[in-house]
Scaffold this active site. Sequence first.
Site, PDB file in Angstrom:
ATOM      1  N   LYS A  65       1.884  -3.128   7.442  1.00 52.30           N
ATOM      2  CA  LYS A  65       2.338  -3.345   6.285  1.00 52.30           C
ATOM      3  C   LYS A  65       3.999  -3.116   5.652  1.00 52.30           C
ATOM      4  CE  LYS A  65       0.219  -4.866   2.986  1.00 52.30           C
ATOM      5  NZ  LYS A  65      -0.285  -6.179   2.392  1.00 52.30           N
ATOM      6  N   TYR A  69      -2.238  -0.155  10.813  1.00 55.17           N
ATOM      7  CA  TYR A  69      -1.947  -1.318   9.356  1.00 55.17           C
ATOM      8  C   TYR A  69      -0.636  -1.160   8.429  1.00 55.17           C
ATOM      9  CZ  TYR A  69      -3.275  -1.980   5.102  1.00 55.17           C
ATOM     10  OH  TYR A  69      -3.087  -2.071   3.905  1.00 55.17           O
ATOM     11  N   THR A 105       0.266  -1.001   0.178  1.00 53.63           N
ATOM     12  CA  THR A 105       0.365   0.133  -0.029  1.00 53.63           C
ATOM     13  C   THR A 105       0.770   1.175   0.376  1.00 53.63           C
ATOM     14  OG1 THR A 105      -1.530   1.245   2.060  1.00 53.63           O
ATOM     15  CG2 THR A 105      -0.066  -0.188   2.298  1.00 53.63           C
ATOM     16  N   ASP A 106       0.366   2.353   0.027  1.00 55.52           N
ATOM     17  CA  ASP A 106       0.908   3.951  -0.715  1.00 55.52           C
ATOM     18  C   ASP A 106       0.883   4.118   0.794  1.00 55.52           C
ATOM     19  OD1 ASP A 106      -1.937   4.681  -0.588  1.00 55.52           O
ATOM     20  OD2 ASP A 106      -1.953   5.522  -1.383  1.00 55.52           O
ATOM     21  N   GLU A 107       0.354   3.384   1.987  1.00 49.71           N
ATOM     22  CA  GLU A 107       0.449   4.023   3.348  1.00 49.71           C
ATOM     23  C   GLU A 107       1.502   4.182   4.205  1.00 49.71           C
ATOM     24  OE1 GLU A 107      -2.926   3.449   5.380  1.00 49.71           O
ATOM     25  OE2 GLU A 107      -4.432   4.309   3.654  1.00 49.71           O
TER      26      GLU A 107
HETATM   27  P1  NAD Z   1      -9.546  -7.570   1.517  1.00 50.53           P
HETATM   28  O1  NAD Z   1     -10.017  -7.340   3.558  1.00 50.53           O
HETATM   29  O2  NAD Z   1     -11.004  -6.990   1.337  1.00 50.53           O
HETATM   30  O3  NAD Z   1      -9.297  -8.719   1.548  1.00 50.53           O
HETATM   31  C1  NAD Z   1      -8.549  -9.259   2.613  1.00 50.53           C
HETATM   32  C2  NAD Z   1      -8.926 -10.804   2.126  1.00 50.53           C
HETATM   33  O4  NAD Z   1      -7.362 -11.922   2.952  1.00 50.53           O
HETATM   34  C3  NAD Z   1     -10.147 -11.573   2.937  1.00 50.53           C
HETATM   35  O5  NAD Z   1     -10.127 -12.369   1.922  1.00 50.53           O
HETATM   36  C4  NAD Z   1      -9.340 -12.442   4.133  1.00 50.53           C
HETATM   37  O6  NAD Z   1     -10.638 -13.513   4.260  1.00 50.53           O
HETATM   38  C5  NAD Z   1      -8.002 -12.780   3.771  1.00 50.53           C
HETATM   39  N1  NAD Z   1      -7.207 -13.100   4.903  1.00 50.53           N
HETATM   40  C6  NAD Z   1      -7.152 -11.894   6.227  1.00 50.53           C
HETATM   41  N2  NAD Z   1      -6.051 -12.220   7.234  1.00 50.53           N
HETATM   42  C7  NAD Z   1      -5.721 -14.057   6.703  1.00 50.53           C
HETATM   43  C8  NAD Z   1      -4.681 -14.998   7.124  1.00 50.53           C
HETATM   44  N3  NAD Z   1      -4.610 -14.803   8.377  1.00 50.53           N
HETATM   45  N4  NAD Z   1      -4.960 -16.049   6.252  1.00 50.53           N
HETATM   46  C9  NAD Z   1      -5.705 -16.023   4.913  1.00 50.53           C
HETATM   47  N5  NAD Z   1      -6.347 -15.402   4.389  1.00 50.53           N
HETATM   48  C10 NAD Z   1      -6.013 -14.289   5.273  1.00 50.53           C
HETATM   49  O7  NAD Z   1      -8.216  -6.639   1.105  1.00 50.53           O
HETATM   50  P2  NAD Z   1      -8.671  -5.590   0.045  1.00 50.53           P
HETATM   51  O8  NAD Z   1      -8.472  -4.821   0.342  1.00 50.53           O
HETATM   52  O9  NAD Z   1      -8.623  -6.276  -1.031  1.00 50.53           O
HETATM   53  O10 NAD Z   1      -7.105  -5.631   0.257  1.00 50.53           O
HETATM   54  C11 NAD Z   1      -5.421  -6.608  -0.322  1.00 50.53           C
HETATM   55  C12 NAD Z   1      -4.327  -6.360  -0.016  1.00 50.53           C
HETATM   56  O11 NAD Z   1      -4.080  -5.374  -1.243  1.00 50.53           O
HETATM   57  C13 NAD Z   1      -4.013  -6.160   1.116  1.00 50.53           C
HETATM   58  O12 NAD Z   1      -2.638  -6.482   1.253  1.00 50.53           O
HETATM   59  C14 NAD Z   1      -3.997  -4.393   1.695  1.00 50.53           C
HETATM   60  O13 NAD Z   1      -2.974  -4.495   2.084  1.00 50.53           O
HETATM   61  C15 NAD Z   1      -3.516  -4.879  -0.080  1.00 50.53           C
HETATM   62  N6  NAD Z   1      -3.548  -2.747  -0.522  1.00 50.53           N
HETATM   63  C16 NAD Z   1      -5.146  -2.464  -0.456  1.00 50.53           C
HETATM   64  C17 NAD Z   1      -5.591  -1.157  -0.923  1.00 50.53           C
HETATM   65  C18 NAD Z   1      -6.588  -0.612  -1.254  1.00 50.53           C
HETATM   66  O14 NAD Z   1      -7.619   0.212  -0.922  1.00 50.53           O
HETATM   67  N7  NAD Z   1      -8.311  -2.256  -0.098  1.00 50.53           N
HETATM   68  C19 NAD Z   1      -4.967  -0.571  -1.884  1.00 50.53           C
HETATM   69  C20 NAD Z   1      -3.799  -0.869  -1.812  1.00 50.53           C
HETATM   70  C21 NAD Z   1      -3.445  -1.964  -1.014  1.00 50.53           C
HETATM   71  O1  DAU Z   2      -4.386   3.422   0.464  1.00 49.88           O
HETATM   72  C1  DAU Z   2      -3.785   2.634   0.262  1.00 49.88           C
HETATM   73  C2  DAU Z   2      -4.749   2.268   1.311  1.00 49.88           C
HETATM   74  O2  DAU Z   2      -6.207   2.918   1.429  1.00 49.88           O
HETATM   75  C3  DAU Z   2      -4.934   1.149   1.409  1.00 49.88           C
HETATM   76  O3  DAU Z   2      -3.989   0.140   1.935  1.00 49.88           O
HETATM   77  C4  DAU Z   2      -5.750   0.515   2.850  1.00 49.88           C
HETATM   78  O4  DAU Z   2      -6.258  -1.631   2.789  1.00 49.88           O
HETATM   79  C5  DAU Z   2      -7.698   0.939   2.625  1.00 49.88           C
HETATM   80  O5  DAU Z   2      -8.444   0.237   3.589  1.00 49.88           O
HETATM   81  C6  DAU Z   2      -7.611   1.895   2.425  1.00 49.88           C
HETATM   82  O6  DAU Z   2      -7.259   3.003   3.104  1.00 49.88           O
HETATM   83  P1  DAU Z   2      -8.291   4.342   3.607  1.00 49.88           P
HETATM   84  O7  DAU Z   2      -7.998   4.565   5.202  1.00 49.88           O
HETATM   85  O8  DAU Z   2      -7.234   5.286   2.872  1.00 49.88           O
HETATM   86  O9  DAU Z   2      -9.427   3.875   3.339  1.00 49.88           O
HETATM   87  P2  DAU Z   2     -10.683   4.523   4.287  1.00 49.88           P
HETATM   88  O10 DAU Z   2     -11.992   4.002   2.826  1.00 49.88           O
HETATM   89  O11 DAU Z   2     -11.171   3.268   5.544  1.00 49.88           O
HETATM   90  O12 DAU Z   2     -11.012   5.747   3.799  1.00 49.88           O
HETATM   91  C7  DAU Z   2     -10.773   6.782   3.047  1.00 49.88           C
HETATM   92  C8  DAU Z   2     -10.771   8.236   3.974  1.00 49.88           C
HETATM   93  O13 DAU Z   2     -12.671   8.429   4.131  1.00 49.88           O
HETATM   94  C9  DAU Z   2      -9.302   8.587   5.275  1.00 49.88           C
HETATM   95  O14 DAU Z   2      -9.420   9.584   5.323  1.00 49.88           O
HETATM   96  C10 DAU Z   2     -10.958   8.088   6.065  1.00 49.88           C
HETATM   97  C11 DAU Z   2     -12.469   8.136   5.703  1.00 49.88           C
HETATM   98  N1  DAU Z   2     -13.579   8.146   6.168  1.00 49.88           N
HETATM   99  C12 DAU Z   2     -12.825   6.496   6.476  1.00 49.88           C
HETATM  100  C13 DAU Z   2     -14.422   6.504   6.623  1.00 49.88           C
HETATM  101  C14 DAU Z   2     -14.328   4.983   6.771  1.00 49.88           C
HETATM  102  C15 DAU Z   2     -14.622   8.782   6.967  1.00 49.88           C
HETATM  103  O15 DAU Z   2     -14.823   9.680   7.133  1.00 49.88           O
HETATM  104  N2  DAU Z   2     -15.683   8.326   7.372  1.00 49.88           N
HETATM  105  C16 DAU Z   2     -15.525   6.629   7.427  1.00 49.88           C
HETATM  106  O16 DAU Z   2     -16.398   6.804   7.657  1.00 49.88           O
END
Ligand code: NAD
Ligand code: DAU
Length: 350
Positions: free
Chosen positions: A160, A156, A131-133
């Site tokens: 990562k 988180y 992730t970019d975080e």
């Molecule tokens: P998600 O939470 O939707 O899915 C995570 C999956 O991992 C789920 O299916 C869960 O059951 C599985 N999992 C969790 N713990 C596990 C374990 N101990 N063993 C096996 N499986 C397990 O997450 P996502 O949003 O699809 O993110 C996927 C990946 O991409 C993550 O590594 C996250 O850090 C990264 N990522 C997410 C975003 C985003 O915006 N969502 C952006 C950048 C990177």
């Molecule tokens: O940047 C990549 C990341 O983006 C991934 O690595 C993470 O897995 C993914 O969850 C996401 O993280 P964020 O914290 O940016 O996403 P989230 O949707 O939780 O929140 C987006 C923005 O909105 C953040 O600034 C917090 C705000 N927010 C979030 C929630 C859930 C609100 O204002 N209200 C809310 O209820």
Amino acid sequence: MKKILITGGAGFIGSHVVRRFVKNYPDYHIVNLDKLTYAGNLANLKDVEQYPNYQFVKGDIVDADFIDNLFTQENFQDVIHLAAESHVDRSISHPIDFVMTNVVGTVNLLNAARKLWKQNYSNHRFYHVSTDEVYGTLGEDGLFTEETPYDPHSPYSASKASSDHFVRAYQDTYGMNAVISNCSNNYGSHHFPEKLIPLAINNIKNNKPVPVYGKGENIRDWLWVEDHARAIDVIFHNAASGTTYNVGGHNEWTNIDLIRTLCKIMDRKLSREQGTCEKLITFVTDRAGHDLRYAIDSTKLQRELDWTPSLQFEEGLEKTVDWYLSNEEWLNDVTSGNYQTYYEGQYDNR
Ligand code: NAD
Ligand code: DAU
């Protein structure tokens, strides 16, 4: 047949990656390993579950013996690792779960891969999806590049960042063929409604308050999830060993502007008078340690591997809203049961 392990394939991004690989590469045998936590849902993969080159294995990456045995039995050629605890708010209330899955789980996979591949690392790829975080937060200017120093602020992002460091350490120490990509916020179908966009869509649909943290001034860089899956495909197949790529949408939005745009789309889709949905916006207590701004410079990926985002944000948001409105059963299933308890704990006293 090349057997590829994809971890976390039942989650949001993982399901798009599995679907893409199963459909586009009939010569690959795709094994989806997932624990099926609250975020994992096999309904996300209904359209590929009958494909002959797809296999699901339920299991926990934290269980080292299980992982070792699976690698020995299945003799994986490559790994694309997405399994993770992914929600920042949950990491604030339960940090240890993030250490276990994101750090220990990743090291277990690296160890199993190391044992299996030690005769010839170069023929086997370990692709870690990050992730970019990990880069922390930006002020008003600048972009995250692949050279930006790590500076994580939430449990988180710290977990990562730690897993990224382990992947690089295994590359440097043992010569493993590892690649990492760091992506910005994804959006699209099958996104669990604890995250901002699907949570807002679900609440607007049900006429519930839409919680915006602080003043809604935080900025995120949104990318269509299928563009991320395509980037993963391109990087998996073409990146040199040891490379990192940033992936992002060149698409920065403050949370409040994003939610207002979403409200306008939903007024239209739900045949509500313009301005109706905006009345649901409710400013709530800010997230602890809330990063102000994320923005990705993905020039390296564009220049070296010819990847660019395909979809304009407004079009992607419309498609996303359409998907949620026409998949009520999916939404109802994932928001029943434990979701209500989570929601009350997370939002009721904000
Ligand atoms: P998600 O939470 O939707 O899915 C995570 C999956 O991992 C789920 O299916 C869960 O059951 C599985 N999992 C969790 N713990 C596990 C374990 N101990 N063993 C096996 N499986 C397990 O997450 P996502 O949003 O699809 O993110 C996927 C990946 O991409 C993550 O590594 C996250 O850090 C990264 N990522 C997410 C975003 C985003 O915006 N969502 C952006 C950048 C990177
Ligand atoms: O940047 C990549 C990341 O983006 C991934 O690595 C993470 O897995 C993914 O969850 C996401 O993280 P964020 O914290 O940016 O996403 P989230 O949707 O939780 O929140 C987006 C923005 O909105 C953040 O600034 C917090 C705000 N927010 C979030 C929630 C859930 C609100 O204002 N209200 C809310 O209820």
